[in-house]
Scaffold this motif. Structure first.
Motif, PDB file in Angstrom:
ATOM      1  N   GLU A 125      29.507  10.284  44.993  1.00 18.84           N
ATOM      2  CA  GLU A 125      30.149  11.586  44.829  1.00 18.84           C
ATOM      3  C   GLU A 125      31.455  11.658  45.614  1.00 18.84           C
ATOM      4  OE1 GLU A 125      29.389  16.355  45.688  1.00 18.84           O
ATOM      5  OE2 GLU A 125      27.887  14.891  46.335  1.00 18.84           O
ATOM      6  N   SER A 126      31.443  11.187  46.846  1.00 19.01           N
ATOM      7  CA  SER A 126      32.638  11.215  47.682  1.00 19.01           C
ATOM      8  C   SER A 126      33.764  10.379  47.077  1.00 19.01           C
ATOM      9  CB  SER A 126      32.286  10.690  49.083  1.00 19.01           C
ATOM     10  OG  SER A 126      33.422  10.672  49.894  1.00 19.01           O
ATOM     11  N   ARG A 147      30.882  17.438  39.845  1.00 19.63           N
ATOM     12  CA  ARG A 147      29.770  18.360  40.096  1.00 19.63           C
ATOM     13  C   ARG A 147      28.477  17.579  40.311  1.00 19.63           C
ATOM     14  NH1 ARG A 147      30.434  22.646  35.142  1.00 19.63           N
ATOM     15  NH2 ARG A 147      32.527  23.398  35.626  1.00 19.63           N
ATOM     16  N   PHE A 148      27.958  17.639  41.513  1.00 17.35           N
ATOM     17  CA  PHE A 148      26.682  16.988  41.814  1.00 17.35           C
ATOM     18  C   PHE A 148      25.651  18.007  42.285  1.00 17.35           C
ATOM     19  CE2 PHE A 148      29.016  13.275  41.159  1.00 17.35           C
ATOM     20  CZ  PHE A 148      28.215  12.152  41.248  1.00 17.35           C
ATOM     21  N   VAL A 181      27.889  15.138  37.337  1.00 18.79           N
ATOM     22  CA  VAL A 181      28.738  15.415  36.176  1.00 18.79           C
ATOM     23  C   VAL A 181      30.193  15.336  36.611  1.00 18.79           C
ATOM     24  CG1 VAL A 181      29.368  17.134  34.440  1.00 18.79           C
ATOM     25  CG2 VAL A 181      26.990  16.967  35.231  1.00 18.79           C
ATOM     26  N   VAL A 182      31.014  14.691  35.779  1.00 20.48           N
ATOM     27  CA  VAL A 182      32.457  14.678  35.997  1.00 20.48           C
ATOM     28  C   VAL A 182      33.111  15.258  34.757  1.00 20.48           C
ATOM     29  CG1 VAL A 182      34.491  13.258  36.405  1.00 20.48           C
ATOM     30  CG2 VAL A 182      32.336  12.653  37.500  1.00 20.48           C
ATOM     31  N   GLU A 225      19.739   9.811  32.694  1.00 18.91           N
ATOM     32  CA  GLU A 225      19.799   9.705  34.147  1.00 18.91           C
ATOM     33  C   GLU A 225      21.014   8.842  34.474  1.00 18.91           C
ATOM     34  OE1 GLU A 225      16.698   8.726  37.786  1.00 18.91           O
ATOM     35  OE2 GLU A 225      16.074   8.457  35.716  1.00 18.91           O
ATOM     36  N   ALA A 226      22.192   9.483  34.448  1.00 20.94           N
ATOM     37  CA  ALA A 226      23.466   8.785  34.591  1.00 20.94           C
ATOM     38  C   ALA A 226      24.514   9.769  35.089  1.00 20.94           C
ATOM     39  CB  ALA A 226      23.892   8.214  33.234  1.00 20.94           C
ATOM     40  N   VAL A 227      25.710   9.266  35.353  1.00 20.55           N
ATOM     41  CA  VAL A 227      26.845  10.142  35.626  1.00 20.55           C
ATOM     42  C   VAL A 227      27.385  10.567  34.269  1.00 20.55           C
ATOM     43  CG1 VAL A 227      29.166  10.311  36.588  1.00 20.55           C
ATOM     44  CG2 VAL A 227      27.402   9.033  37.820  1.00 20.55           C
ATOM     45  N   VAL A 228      27.309  11.852  33.987  1.00 23.91           N
ATOM     46  CA  VAL A 228      27.754  12.383  32.701  1.00 23.91           C
ATOM     47  C   VAL A 228      29.248  12.680  32.789  1.00 23.91           C
ATOM     48  CG1 VAL A 228      27.555  14.309  31.080  1.00 23.91           C
ATOM     49  CG2 VAL A 228      25.504  13.359  32.159  1.00 23.91           C
ATOM     50  N   ILE A 229      30.004  12.164  31.831  1.00 26.16           N
ATOM     51  CA  ILE A 229      31.432  12.468  31.735  1.00 26.16           C
ATOM     52  C   ILE A 229      31.594  13.415  30.552  1.00 26.16           C
ATOM     53  CG2 ILE A 229      33.760  11.541  31.506  1.00 26.16           C
ATOM     54  CD1 ILE A 229      32.644   8.812  32.367  1.00 26.16           C
TER      55      ILE A 229
END
Length: 141
Positions: free
Chosen positions: A36-37, A48-49, A71-72, A110-114
């Motif tokens: 996140e950082s 957004r985490f 989420v990005v 279960e991932a980073v959603v773009i």
């Protein structure tokens, strides 16, 4: 309390050997706080985490529910490239999402959603003969 959440780790699915059929069965520990950082430093758009955003993006129009890592919402195409590079460095899975209208669960995981739907909406060239449209084309250099 917020600092503890930022240092949190999470078990996420990871690739199994390519010769093993079926879905990933392996798991890895992901340092979500560092991920996140790194994203916040590199991305101009929204990162957004928080649990509210995770809840919003855990569902689409289908019956499936998968809570994302975070989420990005990229503002630029450079943001999209940065997210891919950072997630690759951390070994974090990525899921690209448009409008979230899938009826088969393609936009949850279960991932980073773009989420490209808020800022990356420009429509470029229309090719009537080939029935194609170019969306949010990167500037030529």
């Amino acid at each position: 309390m917020a600092k503890a959440a930022r240092r949190a780790t999470r078990e996420v699915p990871t690739r199994t050997h390519p010769e093993i059929a079926g879905p990933p069965r392996a798991r890895m520990t992901l340092d979500v706080g560092r991920l996140e950082s790194a994203l916040r430093k590199a991305v101009e758009g929204e990162v957004r985490f928080d649990t509210a955003s995770q809840g919003l993006y855990a569902q689409d129009a289908s019956n499936f529910r998968q809570v994302p890592i975070g989420v990005v919402i990229p503002r630029t195409l450079d943001d999209v490239v940065a997210v891919h590079k950072i997630c690759h460095r951390f070994g974090a899975p990525i899921l690209n999402r448009g409008g979230g209208t899938s009826l088969s669960g393609e936009t949850v995981n279960e991932a980073v959603v773009i989420d490209h739907s808020k800022y990356l909406t420009a429509i470029g060239e229309l090719d009537h003969d080939r029935r194609l449209v170019t969306c949010e084309r990167a500037a030529r250099r």
